[in-house]
Scaffold this active site. Sequence first.
Site, PDB file in Angstrom:
ATOM      1  N   GLU A 130      22.901  19.117  -7.923  1.00  0.00           N
ATOM      2  CA  GLU A 130      22.865  20.089  -8.137  1.00  0.00           C
ATOM      3  C   GLU A 130      23.634  20.897  -9.310  1.00  0.00           C
ATOM      4  OE1 GLU A 130      20.957  23.181  -5.800  1.00  0.00           O
ATOM      5  OE2 GLU A 130      20.649  24.960  -7.697  1.00  0.00           O
ATOM      6  N   ASP A 173      26.068  25.023   0.895  1.00  0.00           N
ATOM      7  CA  ASP A 173      24.399  24.275   1.162  1.00  0.00           C
ATOM      8  C   ASP A 173      24.013  23.016   1.462  1.00  0.00           C
ATOM      9  OD1 ASP A 173      24.511  26.908   0.252  1.00  0.00           O
ATOM     10  OD2 ASP A 173      23.355  26.522  -1.698  1.00  0.00           O
TER      11      ASP A 173
HETATM   12  C1  GLA Z   1      25.066  29.634  -3.409  1.00  0.00           C
HETATM   13  C2  GLA Z   1      25.694  28.534  -3.517  1.00  0.00           C
HETATM   14  C3  GLA Z   1      26.770  28.166  -2.232  1.00  0.00           C
HETATM   15  C4  GLA Z   1      28.033  29.601  -1.836  1.00  0.00           C
HETATM   16  C5  GLA Z   1      27.287  30.610  -2.100  1.00  0.00           C
HETATM   17  C6  GLA Z   1      27.945  31.574  -1.675  1.00  0.00           C
HETATM   18  O1  GLA Z   1      24.212  29.773  -1.631  1.00  0.00           O
HETATM   19  O2  GLA Z   1      24.734  27.581  -3.822  1.00  0.00           O
HETATM   20  O3  GLA Z   1      27.271  27.261  -2.841  1.00  0.00           O
HETATM   21  O4  GLA Z   1      28.386  29.320  -2.979  1.00  0.00           O
HETATM   22  O5  GLA Z   1      26.012  30.539  -2.678  1.00  0.00           O
HETATM   23  O6  GLA Z   1      28.189  31.675  -0.248  1.00  0.00           O
END
Ligand code: GLA
Length: 353
Positions: free
Chosen positions: A134, A146
């Site tokens: 990513e 995530d």
């Molecule tokens: C997105 C990013 C995560 C995190 C959230 C906010 O989902 O991928 O890594 O930073 O935003 O908490």
Amino acid sequence: MTVYSPGRANLIGEHTDYNDGYILPFAIKKYVKIEIESSERFKIFSKQVKKGIEFEAPLKTNSWADYVIGMVVKLREHGYKVEPFNMVLDSELPMGAGLSSSAALEVGVGYAISQLMGYEIEREELAKIAHECEVDFVGVRCGIMDQYAVALSKEDHALFIDTMTREYKYVPLYLDSAKLYLINSGIKHELGNSEYNKRRHECELALESMKKSSFRDVTMEDIDKLSDPVLRKRALHVITENERVLKTLSALESDNLLLVGRYLYESHESLRDNYEVSCEEIDFLIEELRKYPDVLGARIVGAGFGGSVIVLARDNFEEIFKKVAELYTMKYGITPSLMNVETSSGVFRVDSI
Ligand code: GLA
């Protein structure tokens, strides 16, 4: 062979995962489905976008296919063998809804490839490789939440992660007297857009001005000394959100769901006012939900700028949702949708369906 890779929600701990903070995500029973078999050439078809692509050399396309191609590149970089495959993707995870459809795809693709090739990758390693995909290949400087949630989650539990040490533990999520729901606002966020990376940069600037190398060492006095009002607000969010995650953990342990709900509302206020990642439509939803005592708490979930709201509410929430949704649709002309949250385990394989 078929692999199911879940989306994720996050109970609390937003925009802390790239700031050495704490997070409390969990996987949900909504999946990206990946079918994979060996092939002469690399072939990927997405049922969701109704498009396919074939390639020999894994090069960036600046399209949805990069989540797959990036995993081929990253697995090879880490010394894992990847031979051509035919892959068909389908998803019940809405894109841009803050439920991490991209991490579900990356982790799922990595897992499917490993299963096809006949080797195991440790789940933490899989999460790290997907995260690299990513950040380096797709080009979004996201934190680790995530990919970790998609790879490591366990049913009926949230995953408490200290993103500084990457240590984690499972926290039981048996909410006897209440339930979790997700409302998709119908407002799509563009995670790739510059606002997310801008917040990260502002946090780095704030640390620099406070002469600190980690938010873990930042105190309220340090924040008070910040002269730039924007940087001050960003830093304030990070350290108060970390406190809220820890307080939520204790409240969950003592089964105090009223308190958990209060922290969710407080988290939303901070995301709205200090971190400025909410939007008018979601703020409207939260304010309407707040009017009902049976709604214990609610907040925007994920990166923000649209997407979904996580709600902790007592049993009759469907009725409340109907009323709030009606007002929302009248005001914004958009129909929000309600999802009953069921926790899932991380990515898994199903051999015969
Ligand atoms: C997105 C990013 C995560 C995190 C959230 C906010 O989902 O991928 O890594 O930073 O935003 O908490």
